[in-house]
Write a protein that holds these residues in place. Sequence first.
Motif, PDB file in Angstrom:
ATOM      1  N   ILE A   1     -38.988  59.882  23.010  1.00 32.78           N
ATOM      2  CA  ILE A   1     -38.331  60.603  24.051  1.00 32.78           C
ATOM      3  C   ILE A   1     -39.101  61.699  24.373  1.00 32.78           C
ATOM      4  O   ILE A   1     -39.163  62.125  25.996  1.00 32.78           O
ATOM      5  CB  ILE A   1     -36.943  60.863  23.158  1.00 32.78           C
ATOM      6  N   GLU A   2     -39.739  62.404  23.512  1.00 26.64           N
ATOM      7  CA  GLU A   2     -40.896  63.778  24.251  1.00 26.64           C
ATOM      8  C   GLU A   2     -42.147  63.009  24.731  1.00 26.64           C
ATOM      9  O   GLU A   2     -42.101  63.429  25.940  1.00 26.64           O
ATOM     10  CB  GLU A   2     -41.529  63.925  22.625  1.00 26.64           C
ATOM     11  N   ALA A   3     -42.351  61.932  24.727  1.00 23.71           N
ATOM     12  CA  ALA A   3     -43.862  61.047  25.378  1.00 23.71           C
ATOM     13  C   ALA A   3     -43.163  60.500  26.668  1.00 23.71           C
ATOM     14  O   ALA A   3     -43.733  61.092  27.841  1.00 23.71           O
ATOM     15  CB  ALA A   3     -44.349  59.725  24.929  1.00 23.71           C
ATOM     16  N   VAL A   4     -41.987  60.255  26.872  1.00 22.47           N
ATOM     17  CA  VAL A   4     -40.949  59.741  28.248  1.00 22.47           C
ATOM     18  C   VAL A   4     -41.083  61.113  28.977  1.00 22.47           C
ATOM     19  O   VAL A   4     -41.958  61.226  30.123  1.00 22.47           O
ATOM     20  CB  VAL A   4     -40.023  58.378  27.692  1.00 22.47           C
ATOM     21  N   SER A   5     -40.748  62.108  28.485  1.00 21.22           N
ATOM     22  CA  SER A   5     -39.941  62.911  28.723  1.00 21.22           C
ATOM     23  C   SER A   5     -41.756  64.092  29.429  1.00 21.22           C
ATOM     24  O   SER A   5     -41.708  64.212  30.371  1.00 21.22           O
ATOM     25  CB  SER A   5     -38.982  64.576  27.715  1.00 21.22           C
ATOM     26  N   ARG A   6     -42.576  63.774  28.518  1.00 24.73           N
ATOM     27  CA  ARG A   6     -43.738  64.560  29.234  1.00 24.73           C
ATOM     28  C   ARG A   6     -45.054  62.799  30.093  1.00 24.73           C
ATOM     29  O   ARG A   6     -46.036  63.290  30.448  1.00 24.73           O
ATOM     30  CB  ARG A   6     -44.183  64.482  28.344  1.00 24.73           C
ATOM     31  N   GLY A   7     -44.236  62.429  30.769  1.00 21.77           N
ATOM     32  CA  GLY A   7     -44.544  61.293  31.906  1.00 21.77           C
ATOM     33  C   GLY A   7     -44.739  60.214  31.556  1.00 21.77           C
ATOM     34  O   GLY A   7     -44.928  59.214  32.007  1.00 21.77           O
ATOM     35  N   MET A   8     -44.707  59.284  30.373  1.00 22.92           N
ATOM     36  CA  MET A   8     -44.258  57.190  29.774  1.00 22.92           C
ATOM     37  C   MET A   8     -43.850  57.211  30.575  1.00 22.92           C
ATOM     38  O   MET A   8     -42.665  57.679  31.239  1.00 22.92           O
ATOM     39  CB  MET A   8     -44.732  57.563  28.433  1.00 22.92           C
ATOM     40  N   SER A   9     -44.335  56.434  30.943  1.00 28.28           N
ATOM     41  CA  SER A   9     -43.308  55.416  31.423  1.00 28.28           C
ATOM     42  C   SER A   9     -41.758  54.856  30.617  1.00 28.28           C
ATOM     43  O   SER A   9     -40.805  53.988  30.735  1.00 28.28           O
ATOM     44  CB  SER A   9     -43.668  54.170  33.067  1.00 28.28           C
TER      45      SER A   9
ATOM     46  N   VAL B   1     -45.290  53.509  25.037  1.00 24.83           N
ATOM     47  CA  VAL B   1     -45.366  53.964  23.461  1.00 24.83           C
ATOM     48  C   VAL B   1     -44.617  53.549  22.986  1.00 24.83           C
ATOM     49  O   VAL B   1     -43.772  52.472  23.393  1.00 24.83           O
ATOM     50  CB  VAL B   1     -45.277  55.431  24.035  1.00 24.83           C
ATOM     51  N   LEU B   2     -45.036  53.100  21.813  1.00 22.59           N
ATOM     52  CA  LEU B   2     -44.518  52.312  20.740  1.00 22.59           C
ATOM     53  C   LEU B   2     -44.022  53.604  19.596  1.00 22.59           C
ATOM     54  O   LEU B   2     -44.912  53.567  19.252  1.00 22.59           O
ATOM     55  CB  LEU B   2     -45.263  51.292  20.182  1.00 22.59           C
ATOM     56  N   ASP B   3     -43.199  53.541  19.435  1.00 18.86           N
ATOM     57  CA  ASP B   3     -43.050  54.636  18.220  1.00 18.86           C
ATOM     58  C   ASP B   3     -42.361  53.588  17.131  1.00 18.86           C
ATOM     59  O   ASP B   3     -40.663  52.809  16.916  1.00 18.86           O
ATOM     60  CB  ASP B   3     -41.944  55.143  18.149  1.00 18.86           C
ATOM     61  N   LEU B   4     -42.779  53.311  16.031  1.00 18.86           N
ATOM     62  CA  LEU B   4     -42.757  51.781  15.265  1.00 18.86           C
ATOM     63  C   LEU B   4     -41.195  52.280  13.719  1.00 18.86           C
ATOM     64  O   LEU B   4     -40.785  51.670  13.112  1.00 18.86           O
ATOM     65  CB  LEU B   4     -44.503  51.070  14.329  1.00 18.86           C
ATOM     66  N   TYR B   5     -41.501  53.897  13.554  1.00 19.85           N
ATOM     67  CA  TYR B   5     -40.644  54.222  12.551  1.00 19.85           C
ATOM     68  C   TYR B   5     -40.204  55.475  13.218  1.00 19.85           C
ATOM     69  O   TYR B   5     -40.031  56.415  13.126  1.00 19.85           O
ATOM     70  CB  TYR B   5     -41.359  54.734  11.265  1.00 19.85           C
ATOM     71  N   ALA B   6     -38.912  55.243  14.344  1.00 21.39           N
ATOM     72  CA  ALA B   6     -38.466  56.308  15.040  1.00 21.39           C
ATOM     73  C   ALA B   6     -37.857  57.081  14.727  1.00 21.39           C
ATOM     74  O   ALA B   6     -37.904  58.380  15.592  1.00 21.39           O
ATOM     75  CB  ALA B   6     -37.781  55.293  16.451  1.00 21.39           C
ATOM     76  N   GLY B   7     -37.104  56.720  13.579  1.00 24.10           N
ATOM     77  CA  GLY B   7     -36.372  57.578  13.177  1.00 24.10           C
ATOM     78  C   GLY B   7     -34.810  58.461  13.841  1.00 24.10           C
ATOM     79  O   GLY B   7     -34.132  57.781  14.170  1.00 24.10           O
ATOM     80  N   SER B   8     -35.416  59.261  14.252  1.00 23.43           N
ATOM     81  CA  SER B   8     -34.092  60.206  15.502  1.00 23.43           C
ATOM     82  C   SER B   8     -34.742  60.176  17.077  1.00 23.43           C
ATOM     83  O   SER B   8     -34.527  60.243  18.398  1.00 23.43           O
ATOM     84  CB  SER B   8     -34.587  61.203  15.604  1.00 23.43           C
TER      85      SER B   8
END
Length: 179
Positions: free
Chosen positions: A57-65, A45-52
């Motif tokens: 983090i939610e995507a990894v929590s839900r299974g992204m590696s 997953v790429l979060d280009l304007y991550a903010g907090s």
Amino acid sequence: MRIVSGQYGGRPLKTLAGKTTRPTSDKVRGAMFNMIGPYFDGGRVLDLYAGSGGLAIEAVSRGMSQAILVEKDRQAQAVIAENIAMTQEAGKFTLLKMEDRHALQQVSGQFELVFLDPPYAKEAIVDVIKNLDQRDLLSSDVMVVCETDKSVDLPEEIGSLGIWKQKTYGISKVTVYIH
């Protein structure tokens, strides 16, 4: 704010005080993931304007590696670092402390999920998606999730991607592009 679901579900997320970032609310984040998942079996997953950092983090929590988070604001970078530490799995996250255009020149490999919530929505989203597409950074089954103000109208197609789903949640609009 907290992680809505998955491995880190229920854990608190720190956010940045002030107006430099606009954190996605728990409700909108939950609805967004129900729209696109809600769970994943690996991928980047790429979060280009991550903010907090909440979306990645939610995507990894839900299974992204793996997650790459990009943020130029120093205060936001400190908050992201604290939120990553909360997961106790820092190895799954990479924080690039730079502007979006510099990060796009440095990232490589393909992403299955991309979050775009830029401060100046329409122009940035179109340019970034074209750049990612041209640089072959999007996997064949990618989902590019764009969060904008509900008044922003994005084009039906950008590069080789087209709108798959679009929903409005309060003042926010979520648009998902796929190949």
